[in-house]
Design an enzyme around this catalytic site. Structure first.
Site, mmCIF file in Angstrom:
data_model
loop_
_atom_site.group_PDB
_atom_site.id
_atom_site.type_symbol
_atom_site.label_atom_id
_atom_site.label_comp_id
_atom_site.label_asym_id
_atom_site.label_seq_id
_atom_site.Cartn_x
_atom_site.Cartn_y
_atom_site.Cartn_z
ATOM 1 N N THR A 56 1.060 -1.380 0.027
ATOM 2 C CA THR A 56 -0.079 -0.003 0.038
ATOM 3 C C THR A 56 1.035 1.301 -0.085
ATOM 4 O O THR A 56 0.276 2.585 -0.577
ATOM 5 C CB THR A 56 -1.143 -0.040 0.703
ATOM 6 O OG1 THR A 56 -1.242 -1.430 1.350
ATOM 7 C CG2 THR A 56 -2.084 0.755 1.576
ATOM 8 N N VAL B 239 6.408 7.310 12.379
ATOM 9 C CA VAL B 239 5.639 7.034 13.634
ATOM 10 C C VAL B 239 4.463 7.896 13.227
ATOM 11 O O VAL B 239 5.036 9.233 12.383
ATOM 12 C CB VAL B 239 7.460 7.889 14.803
ATOM 13 C CG1 VAL B 239 6.110 8.455 15.820
ATOM 14 C CG2 VAL B 239 7.952 6.984 15.131
ATOM 15 N N LYS C 55 7.117 3.326 18.319
ATOM 16 C CA LYS C 55 7.168 4.017 17.862
ATOM 17 C C LYS C 55 7.791 5.338 19.178
ATOM 18 O O LYS C 55 8.637 6.064 18.826
ATOM 19 C CB LYS C 55 5.490 4.823 17.232
ATOM 20 C CG LYS C 55 5.398 3.568 16.011
ATOM 21 C CD LYS C 55 3.844 4.489 15.731
ATOM 22 C CE LYS C 55 3.513 3.335 14.593
ATOM 23 N NZ LYS C 55 1.650 3.411 14.619
#
Lengths: 435, 435
Positions: free
Chosen positions: A14, A134, A207
């Site tokens: 994607t 992130v 993250k």
């Protein structure tokens, strides 16, 4: 205009196809902003034949992503393969060793190997960039490492996982339970077939550890993130929190303490209660948001789309534009050698209010047992509610909010009650975020 | 470690002394992040004798700010004098001509002369940076020009003036009228003795024109910002908006239309109605927030302290750190020669809902006159309320919300009613922000 910057793209999922679409759609604008054209020269993915909805005929195809690093028609390698080790890591090392810049959206790899890669990139004089790792399309790494660079950052916290936020806000809107909403999210493609990394907080922990290293100038300590996911949050918790003026959000939070000897690093991912009038209470669906508190700038909030092909591609291409502009930066806002070793903080000193929920058998003495444990641990109860659960016979919910006090007292109360016969499941404690 | 970067500081007001404090307090951290120390070498201000609460004895003093540009002990000049022309502009031109980088918080000067200065800085190969000119401590210029650089930005809007936002949110909390809250804000030092620039929207317009140039790659058009301030917002408007589910905020909004020939630029500062569930509805007090919508990243929000010595100093020093890192950037996210001329857009094509409020004499036929004008202009009324004002005899308020329709129709209705005997003051129309 200057020579084009030549890009190799590894991974055409994607995000990879999003990057192709973005670079094609905004080519003219990007060339004006980057002061040179950005051109994909070669792509690589597992399955060449697959229809990805973008025309790849203008690019060379390389079956061997690891080999792309040394191709003469490549200036920058973009890695969108994923995985903390394996082909992604090999590609990163090869690219840097070949003296080329490396851009990635791979949070797991950066959380595990970021320090090594940053040091290697500095040594080689190339860029290592990972804005897309992130908070998707939000330029929070740039915001912290450059925009907030003048500040000692005292605390960062935020909503770092879109899947969890989607599930929690859908539970909130519909009153449905976790498992039910998760199943629907999986059907709709908002959650993975194996949702563990997302719903148990591992993705958010990746993250958080990256943001903490940047914010505090410390070495990455993903291993030291204390992580609790959202799978044990009940519809009843959300209803109860709402009645008290809160929403429930999965919050990653990091704080640093430089006051004595070796700096201490506190990192935790856990569901929290967020008051209605806090900006994070209005972050719904797959949106992400990060708050940073600095000693001069005060409180800064970044909010935007935390995932998806468009937003993630936007962050990947922002990194490429930086490189095209000749602005390489350094991985974690300072040279790797300057990043300090940090030791995990004990959390007992933290002061705050908490929400604690028990599922218990509906029989005499249960409430006395719980409240006695609170008393013995020194937890002061501000409010308490007991109510039956409609869906499970004989089980009731006891939810309480504590007065402000040390987290260690809450942990001690949990320890006292561990294994108590009357509890049908381990209790769930969630901190309450202040204003 | 590398040689220190030597800073000349012109202007020692609140922000100037904030910069001194920041550079001293965070010196060690800044050197690690900037990869070299940042050192103030010389300062200048109008009054040498004034006690500013910071020790300036370690810095040279120069009575002639314009001359600082050519001193051998200066690498970067930081201008915090203010004013669109005069000494600030002279200092900017001298600094760039001397081949040195220039950092400023001066929104008026950048709004008026930004294009000239950016072109000169590029020519000279030096940095021109002005993060602190817009939205205080929020790194929104960096966020737009670098973080969002891969996107065609379709729209930017936000709360750009802390004084107005403080006044509006205080009116909201207390039910008091504009003049009363303004007077208090002046006493408390939150508003200037002459508040015109703030409350009439000029300050927000300066900032909006800067953001629009960066977002759309267009030449600055401060002259083309349509500006309405908050001085005509009544406590009754705020109460009425609240009853309908909105808060009132002074919003700067810019949109670009590249679809035909010369690009069109829409820029407007005006009080708007913001629905409770919109992130900007929760921006209170002196906080600023900016929303940018891009074709890949979706909607991005930056929020933080819009003014004050600490936050503004944080932005100034972030610019200095960029320069110390060798990352000069270009003023408006692309070379000045690439910025397109843009013509002001006519706003008539815009579609939306509006809130319109009239103060009228309480006599027969007034409502018929207003509603007839609406009908004749093609404005469709969704809801209307008429109520007496307690504080002024014989005067009533008529407030309506329109259905979605062209702004041109609302303007036409205003034109029809212009000078009508029954109106005691010109009506106030405010657009309603959608989700």
């Amino acid at each position: 205009m200057a020579e084009p910057l030549k890009i190799a793209l590894a991974g055409l999922g994607t995000v990879g196809t999003g990057v192709v679409r973005l670079i094609e759609t905004n080519a003219e604008l990007i060339a004006r902003r980057a002061r040179r054209p950005i051109r994909i020269t070669v792509v690589s993915a597992r399955d060449r034949g697959k229809d990805r909805g973008v025309d790849l005929s203008g690019y060379a195809w390389d079956d061997d992503p690891a080999g792309m690093a040394t191709r003469p028609d490549v200036d920058v390698v973009v890695e969108l393969v994923g995985g903390s080790d394996g082909p992604a890591l090999t590609l990163a090392r090869n690219t840097i060793a070949a003296g080329k810049s490396f851009v990635t959206a791979n949070k797991a790899m950066i959380a595990h190997h970021g320090l090594e890669l940053a040091a290697a990139a500095e040594q080689a004089g190339v860029a290592l960039k990972f804005e897309a790792a992130v908070a998707g399309g939000i330029p929070v790494i740039k915001g912290l490492s450059e925009g907030a660079a003048a500040n000692e950052i005292e605390r960062i916290y935020g909503i770092l996982n879109g899947t969890c936020n989607y599930i929690l806000s859908t539970m909130e809107d519909t009153g449905r339970d976790f498992a039910d909403v998760l199943a629907e999210a999986q059907r709709l493609g908002y959650a993975e077939a194996d949702p563990t990394f997302d719903v148990e907080g591992v993705d958010a922990a990746h993250k958080l550890s990256i943001l903490a290293a940047i914010a505090f100038g410390g070495q990455l300590r993903f291993d030291a993130v204390e992580t609790t996911g959202i799978s044990r949050v009940l519809a009843a918790d959300i209803a109860q929190a709402r009645a008290l003026g809160y929403v429930i959000r999965l919050i990653g939070m990091a704080e640093a303490d430089f006051s004595q000897g070796t700096p201490r690093l506190f990192q935790r991912v856990r569901p929290h209660l967020v008051p209605f009038d806090h900006p994070l209470a209005h972050v719904d669906g797959a949106t992400n948001a990060v708050v940073a508190e600095g000693n001069f700038m005060g409180r800064l909030l970044f909010q935007g789309a935390g995932a998806g092909d468009g937003p993630t591609a936007s962050a990947v291409v922002a990194d490429i534009i930086d490189i095209a502009r000749g602005e390489k930066g350094v991985g974690f806002s300072m040279p790797a050698a300057e990043l300090r070793a940090m030791e995990p903080a004990t959390t007992g000193h933290r002061i705050g209010r908490a929400y604690i929920r028990f599922t218990v058998l509906d029989r005499p003495g249960v409430l006395a047992e719980i409240t006695a444990a609170m008393r013995d641990a020194g937890v002061s109860i501000e409010s308490l509610i007991q109510k039956g659960r409609d869906d499970e016979a004989g089980e009731v919910i006891v939810a309480m909010v504590t007065h402000e006090g040390p987290e260690s007292a809450v942990s001690e109360a949990m320890r006292i009650l561990e294994g108590a016969d009357s509890l049908t499941a381990p209790p769930l404690a969630m901190q309450i975020i202040g204003q």
